[in-house]
Design a protein around this motif. Structure first.
Motif, PDB file in Angstrom:
ATOM      1  N   ALA A  21       0.817  -1.215   0.000  1.00 53.42           N
ATOM      2  CA  ALA A  21       0.000   0.000   0.000  1.00 53.42           C
ATOM      3  C   ALA A  21       0.848   1.261   0.000  1.00 53.42           C
ATOM      4  CB  ALA A  21      -0.979   0.007   1.167  1.00 53.42           C
ATOM      5  N   ARG A  45     -11.146   7.618  -7.490  1.00 56.36           N
ATOM      6  CA  ARG A  45     -11.848   6.852  -6.458  1.00 56.36           C
ATOM      7  C   ARG A  45     -12.151   5.434  -6.940  1.00 56.36           C
ATOM      8  NH1 ARG A  45     -10.144  10.415  -4.600  1.00 56.36           N
ATOM      9  NH2 ARG A  45      -8.735   8.713  -4.074  1.00 56.36           N
ATOM     10  N   GLU A  57      -9.028   3.472  -6.568  1.00 56.23           N
ATOM     11  CA  GLU A  57      -8.844   3.181  -5.148  1.00 56.23           C
ATOM     12  C   GLU A  57      -9.732   2.022  -4.701  1.00 56.23           C
ATOM     13  OE1 GLU A  57      -8.752   5.723  -0.969  1.00 56.23           O
ATOM     14  OE2 GLU A  57     -10.044   6.395  -2.605  1.00 56.23           O
ATOM     15  N   ARG A  58     -10.976   2.009  -5.140  1.00 55.10           N
ATOM     16  CA  ARG A  58     -11.901   0.942  -4.737  1.00 55.10           C
ATOM     17  C   ARG A  58     -11.495  -0.396  -5.341  1.00 55.10           C
ATOM     18  NH1 ARG A  58     -17.873   3.904  -5.257  1.00 55.10           N
ATOM     19  NH2 ARG A  58     -17.458   5.572  -3.744  1.00 55.10           N
ATOM     20  N   ALA A  97      -8.580  -1.642  -3.411  1.00 58.17           N
ATOM     21  CA  ALA A  97      -8.916  -2.053  -2.050  1.00 58.17           C
ATOM     22  C   ALA A  97      -9.341  -3.509  -2.008  1.00 58.17           C
ATOM     23  CB  ALA A  97     -10.021  -1.158  -1.491  1.00 58.17           C
ATOM     24  N   LEU A 121      -1.459   8.098  -5.257  1.00 61.97           N
ATOM     25  CA  LEU A 121      -1.221   6.668  -5.042  1.00 61.97           C
ATOM     26  C   LEU A 121      -0.375   6.340  -3.822  1.00 61.97           C
ATOM     27  CD1 LEU A 121      -0.547   5.437  -8.694  1.00 61.97           C
ATOM     28  CD2 LEU A 121      -2.705   5.456  -7.416  1.00 61.97           C
ATOM     29  N   GLN A 177      -1.839   3.642  -1.534  1.00 67.14           N
ATOM     30  CA  GLN A 177      -2.709   2.655  -2.173  1.00 67.14           C
ATOM     31  C   GLN A 177      -1.889   1.504  -2.753  1.00 67.14           C
ATOM     32  OE1 GLN A 177      -5.638   4.238  -4.933  1.00 67.14           O
ATOM     33  NE2 GLN A 177      -5.507   6.250  -3.970  1.00 67.14           N
TER      34      GLN A 177
END
Length: 217
Positions: A29, A136, A139-140, A143, A172, A175
């Motif tokens: 991450a 976003r 990011e999702r 995740a 980033l 992430q």
């Protein structure tokens, strides 16, 4: 024809070590951006393909989009090519969860069953909303599973795509995302937005193959 990524890559141990390190950072991450630059035929795409193989072995979802010389006037074409098929292949419930609350994504991707995005009366602000929605979404996706996203031939990408890649790259740091870009040095000299992307990569401490601060590929 054999898959080029299945053929052992010889003579790139330094570059591969850097790619492995960037992949490990992303897996932890600490997202990384790698811009691989060089002259035509020097092996940029082959090296990036190897990076995706390494990422898949590490459990990453890998997505790829390519910019084309005849598509320089098609806004966001390589980004749509990279992410669109992935979204289209998801079960409806899963897709709905990923895109919920991001109506601006419907400006790029079809069949999302989202309400139409509101008109803000300001094209610049609407573009910012779109960029934030894509960020976003990335990011999702990450995740759920670490993500390696490769945009090939950035020197042919439209300005909107380069601006979007730049926007996503800036966010980033925390992430599990490895963002790859490949481009030709000779073609890039006529594309000022690529210089900005290289500045972002330098500021984040990521490797840019082909410049004075790292081993050329």
């Amino acid at each position: 024809m054999a898959d080029s990524a299945a053929i052992p890559l010889v003579g790139r141990s330094i570059e591969l070590d850097r790619i492995r390190a960037a992949t490990e950072r992303a897996a932890a991450a600490a997202g990384s951006t790698l811009l691989l630059a060089g002259e035509e035929g020097i092996g940029k795409s082959r090296l990036a393909a190897e990076a995706l193989v390494l990422a898949r072995q590490r459990g990453f979802l890998t997505l790829k989009g390519t910019a084309y010389a005849l598509h320089t006037d098609l806004a966001y074409a390589p980004v749509i090519e990279a992410i669109g098929p992935f979204l289209a292949g998801l079960p409806a419930g899963h897709l709905s969860r990923l895109v919920r609350g991001l109506p601006d994504l419907s400006r790029l991707f079809g069949n999302l069953s989202l309400p139409p995005p509101s008109s803000l009366g300001d094209p610049a602000l609407e573009r910012t909303r779109l960029f934030e929605a894509v960020a976003r979404l990335v990011e999702r996706i990450a995740a759920e599973r670490p993500l390696a996203l490769w945009i090939d031939d950035l020197h042919w990408a439209d300005s909107a795509s380069l601006d979007l890649v730049h926007y996503v790259a800036r966010g980033l740091a925390d992430q599990p995302v490895l963002l790859l870009g490949t481009y030709r040095l000779d073609e890039a000299r006529a594309q000022p937005r690529l210089a900005l992307a290289r500045t972002v990569a330098a500021a984040s401490g990521t490797w840019r193959g082909g410049d004075a601060h790292s081993a050329p590929i």
